[in-house]
Motif scaffolding. Sequence first.
Motif, mmCIF file in Angstrom:
data_model
loop_
_atom_site.group_PDB
_atom_site.id
_atom_site.type_symbol
_atom_site.label_atom_id
_atom_site.label_comp_id
_atom_site.label_asym_id
_atom_site.label_seq_id
_atom_site.Cartn_x
_atom_site.Cartn_y
_atom_site.Cartn_z
ATOM 1 N N ILE A 179 43.162 42.063 48.058
ATOM 2 C CA ILE A 179 44.610 42.486 48.027
ATOM 3 C C ILE A 179 44.702 43.850 47.163
ATOM 4 O O ILE A 179 45.394 44.838 47.491
ATOM 5 C CB ILE A 179 45.564 41.341 47.431
ATOM 6 C CG1 ILE A 179 45.510 40.346 48.492
ATOM 7 C CG2 ILE A 179 46.947 41.803 46.995
ATOM 8 C CD1 ILE A 179 46.385 39.192 48.050
ATOM 9 N N CYS A 180 44.093 43.606 45.949
ATOM 10 C CA CYS A 180 44.023 44.796 45.067
ATOM 11 C C CYS A 180 43.341 45.990 45.604
ATOM 12 O O CYS A 180 43.837 47.134 45.473
ATOM 13 C CB CYS A 180 43.822 44.275 43.640
ATOM 14 S SG CYS A 180 44.705 43.236 42.618
ATOM 15 N N ALA A 181 42.185 45.732 46.287
ATOM 16 C CA ALA A 181 41.527 46.733 47.077
ATOM 17 C C ALA A 181 42.232 47.442 48.030
ATOM 18 O O ALA A 181 42.367 48.547 48.486
ATOM 19 C CB ALA A 181 40.183 46.429 47.468
ATOM 20 N N ARG A 182 43.299 46.689 48.554
ATOM 21 C CA ARG A 182 44.129 47.372 49.747
ATOM 22 C C ARG A 182 45.521 47.601 49.258
ATOM 23 O O ARG A 182 46.660 47.355 49.967
ATOM 24 C CB ARG A 182 44.004 46.138 50.622
ATOM 25 C CG ARG A 182 42.715 46.066 51.384
ATOM 26 C CD ARG A 182 42.205 47.141 52.087
ATOM 27 N NE ARG A 182 42.866 48.378 52.420
ATOM 28 C CZ ARG A 182 43.035 48.631 53.674
ATOM 29 N NH1 ARG A 182 42.150 48.218 54.619
ATOM 30 N NH2 ARG A 182 43.816 49.717 54.179
ATOM 31 N N TYR A 183 45.765 47.703 47.958
ATOM 32 C CA TYR A 183 47.097 47.897 47.493
ATOM 33 C C TYR A 183 47.666 49.328 48.062
ATOM 34 O O TYR A 183 49.073 49.508 47.822
ATOM 35 C CB TYR A 183 47.001 48.249 45.986
ATOM 36 C CG TYR A 183 47.945 47.593 45.175
ATOM 37 C CD1 TYR A 183 48.260 46.165 45.484
ATOM 38 C CD2 TYR A 183 49.085 48.122 44.359
ATOM 39 C CE1 TYR A 183 49.206 45.222 44.800
ATOM 40 C CE2 TYR A 183 49.925 47.364 43.725
ATOM 41 C CZ TYR A 183 50.063 45.987 44.022
ATOM 42 O OH TYR A 183 51.080 45.052 43.166
ATOM 43 N N ASP A 184 46.953 50.244 48.713
ATOM 44 C CA ASP A 184 47.645 51.335 49.195
ATOM 45 C C ASP A 184 48.616 50.692 50.760
ATOM 46 O O ASP A 184 49.479 51.513 51.220
ATOM 47 C CB ASP A 184 46.592 52.091 50.060
ATOM 48 C CG ASP A 184 45.607 51.489 50.802
ATOM 49 O OD1 ASP A 184 45.376 50.161 50.582
ATOM 50 O OD2 ASP A 184 44.886 51.982 51.828
ATOM 51 N N ILE A 185 48.374 49.505 51.227
ATOM 52 C CA ILE A 185 49.093 49.057 52.296
ATOM 53 C C ILE A 185 49.774 47.751 51.987
ATOM 54 O O ILE A 185 50.632 47.235 52.710
ATOM 55 C CB ILE A 185 47.866 48.968 53.581
ATOM 56 C CG1 ILE A 185 47.013 48.094 53.337
ATOM 57 C CG2 ILE A 185 47.679 50.394 54.204
ATOM 58 C CD1 ILE A 185 46.222 47.711 54.737
#
Length: 119
Positions: free
Chosen positions: A11-17
């Motif tokens: 989730i943190c790695a995809r914080y852009d979306i």
Amino acid sequence: GIDDTFALLWICARYDILQLVALTVIPGNSASPAQILSNGVRALRFFECGTNVSVGAGTRELKESDGFFGEDGLLGLSDTLKSTAVVSGLEDNAVPMDASELILRSIDEYGPELVIVSV
């Protein structure tokens, strides 16, 4: 434990979306409720995301641990994560919101936009 930490990492790695709005935890089969909560909050701090999330914890009777994942549920690695400090006003000794109440409140607030990731 480990599965929770990997889910938070994703989730943190995809914080852009993705926008993390809440973290709820329940004890697994290898650590106490307090340790599981600490692991989750420490993971958020370590990955430097979700610092404004609400935190909730559930309770349930613990099963006898086989010790496979260590006493902390993270193979003894929980101390390598950053200090829990403060996440959404939750200090180390504070009592988190009840997990089920937090989930219901989040459903009311975010409606169909809310996605619950359960691990």
